[in-house]
Design an enzyme around this catalytic site. Structure first.
Site, PDB file in Angstrom:
ATOM      1  N   CYS A  45      -6.968  14.693  -4.522  1.00 21.30           N
ATOM      2  CA  CYS A  45      -6.355  15.287  -5.725  1.00 21.30           C
ATOM      3  C   CYS A  45      -7.390  15.510  -6.811  1.00 21.30           C
ATOM      4  O   CYS A  45      -7.364  16.515  -7.524  1.00 21.30           O
ATOM      5  CB  CYS A  45      -5.264  14.374  -6.274  1.00 21.30           C
ATOM      6  SG  CYS A  45      -3.926  14.071  -5.131  1.00 21.30           S
TER       7      CYS A  45
HETATM    8  C1  BEZ Z   1      -5.806  11.938  -2.034  1.00 17.48           C
HETATM    9  O1  BEZ Z   1      -5.514  12.697  -2.959  1.00 17.48           O
HETATM   10  O2  BEZ Z   1      -6.957  11.669  -1.767  1.00 17.48           O
HETATM   11  C2  BEZ Z   1      -4.724  11.341  -1.172  1.00 17.48           C
HETATM   12  C3  BEZ Z   1      -3.512  10.997  -1.726  1.00 17.48           C
HETATM   13  C4  BEZ Z   1      -2.547  10.389  -0.925  1.00 17.48           C
HETATM   14  C5  BEZ Z   1      -2.813  10.193   0.423  1.00 17.48           C
HETATM   15  C6  BEZ Z   1      -4.033  10.591   0.963  1.00 17.48           C
HETATM   16  C7  BEZ Z   1      -5.008  11.154   0.162  1.00 17.48           C
END
Ligand code: BEZ
Length: 211
Positions: A45
Site C-alpha cells: 500500500c
Molecule cells: C501490503 O500492503 O503490503 C499488504 C497488506 C495486506 C496484506 C498483504 C500485503
C-alpha cells in the site's frame, strides 16, 4: 447485491485526510477514482499511494479526482502519510478516507470475507461525471496495482464517452481505435469523414480522435 457497471456509485459522507467528503458533491462534474487498500502501515500500500501521488498531474490532466480508502482511523492515515513521503519521495496530494466503521467498504463490496474478513481488498472504481460506475477492478492484498494501467483505462473510457469508439487489445493513447458495432457505416461516414480501415465489416479502425 454487488455493485455493477452502470450502477450509480453510492453517495456517502466520510472523514478523510483532507476533511469531510460528501462523495457526489466532491466528484462534481469530474471523473473520479475511488480505490481501497487493505491496511495502513503496510508495504505494498505504501508503494501504491506514493505512485498515485506521483501520477496526480496525469489524473488532473484527464479531469479525474482520486481518493483512497482504508478501514483504519484518520490518526493512522496522518502518521502513515509521513512514512509515504519519506520512503516514496512523494507526499500524499489526494484524500485518504478513514472508513473505521466499514460502512463504505461494505456498501461498495470492498471486503471479501473468503480472502480476509477484516481488511478491504484492492478495489478500484472508476466513476463518470454522471456518477455511474464505469469500471471496477479487484486485486488481492498481495498484488500491487498498476496505476499506469488505470490511466490507460481512463483514456479508453473517456474516448468511448466522447467519440463512440472502442479500444483494441493493448491499446494506448495515440494508437488506432475501433468504431463500435452500434455505429452503422452510414453513421460512421458522418462521424469519421476521413474514412476508416475495415479489415472485416465489423472490424473498422480509425485514427485516435483525441490525438
Ligand atoms: C501490503 O500492503 O503490503 C499488504 C497488506 C495486506 C496484506 C498483504 C500485503
Amino acid at each position: 447485491m454487488a455493485l455493477q457497471l452502470g450502477d450509480t456509485a453510492p453517495d456517502f459522507k466520510a472523514e478523510s485526510t483532507e476533511g469531510t467528503i460528501q462523495f457526489h458533491d466532491w466528484i462534481g462534474d469530474k471523473w473520479a477514482i475511488l480505490f481501497s487498500h487493505p491496511k495502513d502501515y503496510t508495504p505494498v500500500c505504501t508503494t501504491e499511494l506514493g505512485a498515485v501521488a506521483k501520477l496526480k498531474s496525469e489524473f488532473d490532466k484527464r479531469n479525474v479526482k482520486v481518493v483512497g480508502l482504508s478501514v483504519d482511523p484518520l490518526d493512522d492515515h496522518h502518521g502513515w502519510a509521513k512514512d509515504i513521503e519519506e520512503t516514496q519521495g512523494a507526499a500524499l496530494n489526494f484524500p485518504l478516507i478513514a472508513d473505521d466503521d466499514r460502512a463504505i467498504s461494505d456498501r461498495y463490496g470492498m471486503i471479501h470475507p473468503n480472502a480476509d474478513d477484516t481488511l478491504t481488498v484492492r478495489s478500484v472504481f472508476v466513476i463518470g461525471p454522471d456518477k455511474k460506475i464505469k469500471l471496477t477492478l479487484t486485486y488481492p492484498a498481495s498484488t500491487g496495482r498498476n496505476f499506469d494501467e488505470v490511466l490507460r483505462i481512463v483514456d479508453s473510457l473517456q474516448l468511448t464517452a466522447q467519440h463512440q469508439v472502442a479500444t483494441p487489445v493493448n491499446w494506448k493513447h495515440g494508437d488506432d481505435v475501433i468504431i463500435v458495432p452500434s455505429v452503422s457505416d452510414s453513421a460512421a461516414k458522418e462521424k469519421f469523414p476521413d474514412g476508416w480501415r475495415a479489415e472485416k465489416p465489423y472490424l473498422r479502425y480509425v485514427k485516435d480522435p483525441s490525438s
